[in-house]
Design an enzyme around this catalytic site. Structure first.
Site, PDB file in Angstrom:
ATOM      1  N   ARG A  56       0.769  -1.176   0.025  1.00 46.27           N
ATOM      2  CA  ARG A  56       0.012   0.065  -0.015  1.00 46.27           C
ATOM      3  C   ARG A  56       0.871   1.244  -0.081  1.00 46.27           C
ATOM      4  O   ARG A  56       0.593   2.213  -0.481  1.00 46.27           O
ATOM      5  CB  ARG A  56      -1.125   0.035   1.125  1.00 46.27           C
ATOM      6  CG  ARG A  56      -1.616   1.363   1.233  1.00 46.27           C
ATOM      7  CD  ARG A  56      -2.881   1.188   2.136  1.00 46.27           C
ATOM      8  NE  ARG A  56      -3.016   0.172   3.319  1.00 46.27           N
ATOM      9  CZ  ARG A  56      -2.185   0.513   4.593  1.00 46.27           C
ATOM     10  NH1 ARG A  56      -1.612   1.746   4.719  1.00 46.27           N
ATOM     11  NH2 ARG A  56      -2.198  -0.413   5.371  1.00 46.27           N
ATOM     12  N   TYR A 108     -15.900  18.117 -14.288  1.00 46.44           N
ATOM     13  CA  TYR A 108     -16.451  16.787 -14.552  1.00 46.44           C
ATOM     14  C   TYR A 108     -17.426  16.262 -13.478  1.00 46.44           C
ATOM     15  O   TYR A 108     -17.374  16.891 -12.232  1.00 46.44           O
ATOM     16  CB  TYR A 108     -15.317  15.728 -14.218  1.00 46.44           C
ATOM     17  CG  TYR A 108     -15.599  14.264 -14.213  1.00 46.44           C
ATOM     18  CD1 TYR A 108     -15.959  13.640 -15.453  1.00 46.44           C
ATOM     19  CD2 TYR A 108     -15.473  13.613 -12.852  1.00 46.44           C
ATOM     20  CE1 TYR A 108     -16.236  12.410 -15.455  1.00 46.44           C
ATOM     21  CE2 TYR A 108     -15.747  12.287 -13.059  1.00 46.44           C
ATOM     22  CZ  TYR A 108     -16.006  11.672 -14.111  1.00 46.44           C
ATOM     23  OH  TYR A 108     -16.608  10.232 -14.137  1.00 46.44           O
ATOM     24  N   ASP A 180      -7.132  19.746 -13.380  1.00 45.48           N
ATOM     25  CA  ASP A 180      -7.499  18.569 -13.825  1.00 45.48           C
ATOM     26  C   ASP A 180      -7.303  18.540 -15.322  1.00 45.48           C
ATOM     27  O   ASP A 180      -8.025  19.208 -16.367  1.00 45.48           O
ATOM     28  CB  ASP A 180      -8.962  18.176 -13.802  1.00 45.48           C
ATOM     29  CG  ASP A 180      -9.487  16.935 -14.288  1.00 45.48           C
ATOM     30  OD1 ASP A 180      -8.668  16.132 -15.295  1.00 45.48           O
ATOM     31  OD2 ASP A 180     -10.433  16.271 -13.767  1.00 45.48           O
ATOM     32  N   LYS A 205      -8.332   7.454 -19.003  1.00 43.35           N
ATOM     33  CA  LYS A 205      -8.750   8.006 -20.399  1.00 43.35           C
ATOM     34  C   LYS A 205      -7.177   8.219 -21.180  1.00 43.35           C
ATOM     35  O   LYS A 205      -6.988   6.863 -21.468  1.00 43.35           O
ATOM     36  CB  LYS A 205      -9.181   9.441 -20.321  1.00 43.35           C
ATOM     37  CG  LYS A 205     -10.368   9.642 -18.936  1.00 43.35           C
ATOM     38  CD  LYS A 205     -11.618   8.847 -18.981  1.00 43.35           C
ATOM     39  CE  LYS A 205     -12.456   8.838 -17.789  1.00 43.35           C
ATOM     40  NZ  LYS A 205     -12.753  10.059 -17.302  1.00 43.35           N
TER      41      LYS A 205
END
Ligand SMILES: *Cc1c(COP(=O)(O)O)cnc(C)c1O
Length: 393
Positions: A56, A108, A180, A205
């Site tokens: 992690r 978004y 972003d 994306k």
């Protein structure tokens, strides 16, 4: 915190895309970074380890991805996350209750949702403004403002925010500018070079580009923010698995070639749609008719494959999305294959109707993610679907 290697940093973008952050595997010479599919690492003795204790906290495949993406954005530090929303979540966790964020009104849908339905309840304050107008950002600044969060171009209205102007405004006041950069990718736009300090990506994306994983990243030039992001990444644990990191690393190697083709077809299709009798309006930053075309040309080096267009009614929009054959009806964007979507009922369904109307996101709006198939085939596909409107199919 993953700091980029110094090597390859002076090289061109395509060279960095392929090599930055990666070295042949030391134990075997494998040219590709292995998928370190492990949860833990054997220690040489008590308190003696090789920098890796638990996956992690750190994973070598993830390290390579973090260095690679940081090198592409011109950042010093990179942090990878399990999704774009996990990346945004981590950036918002840099804030404390009582602090204030100015955010683009046209971001978004999931970003708007996490701000208003998660962080607002925890005491962080948000004001949504039209960041195309710097005066609106300036007017919203209060003594508790800490961050300006923008997306440019926006999804799906393709509004552009002047990143240099936002960074100038923020610098004097000590505000963090977070951008972003999912739509443009670092191939076409590098916000850190324009003065922002934090860049967020949905690697789902264009960066991965093959629609086969979900991921996110935060890149920054600020060591203090990177240290806190590293803490949050480990404390909250929204880390990507090593195979997903590897898929993005592989995808990024062809990012320049893919973006060139998305851009070539994007421009051709946007121009063609603008002339099409069935189309009322086309939103694409690379069209001279875009109200912010000059700004787009100044801060972007290309415009990619995201195009929205207005058909005038829900009925007409439905006819088109249901009559394409190559353009698949699906959420998401940025893959090699072309997708078509209806923002009002799909990606932006969680945005309140009044806000959708304010931003011009009507029921007749369609969004394309133009892939890298043959341009002529894509146009023919769209033409067939548009002709179905007049034939009443
Ligand atoms: C998809 C997307 C996100 C969210 O990313 P996920 O990987 O789906 O969590 C954030 N911003 C933009 C611009 C996006 O397109």
């Amino acid at each position: 915190m993953t700091r980029v290697f110094d090597e390859h940093l002076d090289a061109g973008f395509a060279t960095r895309a392929i090599h930055a952050g990666q070295r042949p595997d030391e134990s075997t010479g494998a040219i590709m970074t292995p998928v370190y599919q492990t949860s833990t690492y054997v220690q040489d003795g008590l308190g003696k380890h090789r920098g890796f204790e638990y996956a992690r906290t750190r994973n070598p495949t993830r390290d390579a991805l973090e260095r690679n993406l940081a090198a592409l954005e011109g950042a010093t530090f990179g942090h990878a996350f399990a999704s774009g929303m996990a990346a945004t979540d981590a950036v918002l966790k840099l804030l404390q209750a009582g602090e204030h964020v100015i955010c683009g009104a046209n971001v978004y849908g999931g970003t708007h949702r996490i701000m208003t339905q998660v962080f607002q309840g925890l005491g962080v304050q948000f004001t949504f403004v039209d960041t195309r107008h710097i005066s609106q950002i300036e007017a919203a600044i209060t003594h508790s403002t800490r961050m300006i969060y923008v997306e440019t171009p926006t999804n799906p209205m393709m509004h552009i925010t002047d990143l240099t102007a936002v960074a100038d405004l923020a610098r004097d006041r000590g505000l963090v500018v977070a951008v972003d950069n999912t739509f443009a990718t670092p191939y076409f736009q590098r916000p850190l070079e324009l003065g922002a300090e934090v860049v967020i990506h949905s690697t789902t994306k264009y960066l991965n580009g093959h629609s086969d994983m979900v991921g996110g990243a935060v890149l920054t030039t600020r060591e203090d923010l990177s240290q806190r992001l590293e803490f949050i990444q480990n404390a909250s644990g929204a880390v990507p698995g090593p195979l997903d990191c590897w898929l993005v690393l592989r995808g990024v190697k062809t990012l320049p070639l893919r973006m060139q083709q998305h851009d070539r077809s994007g421009r051709a299709i946007a121009n063609w749609l603008e002339e099409h009798a069935a189309v009322q309006r086309v939103y694409y930053p690379g069209l001279p008719s875009h109200p912010q075309y000059e700004l787009a040309c100044r801060q972007m080096t290309g415009f990619g494959g995201m195009i929205s267009f207005e058909l005038g009614s829900l009925e007409r929009a439905m006819t088109v999305v249901e009559n394409t054959e190559i353009f698949a009806l699906a959420e998401s964007l940025g893959g090699v294959e072309s997708l078509i979507g209806h923002p009002a009922s799909m990606t932006h369904a969680s945005v309140p109707q009044t806000m959708r109307e304010e931003m011009g996101l009507s029921d007749g709006l369609i969004r394309l993610s133009v892939g890298i198939e043959d341009t002529a085939d894509l146009m023919e596909d769209l033409d067939r679907a548009l002709r179905a409107i007049s034939s009443g199919a």
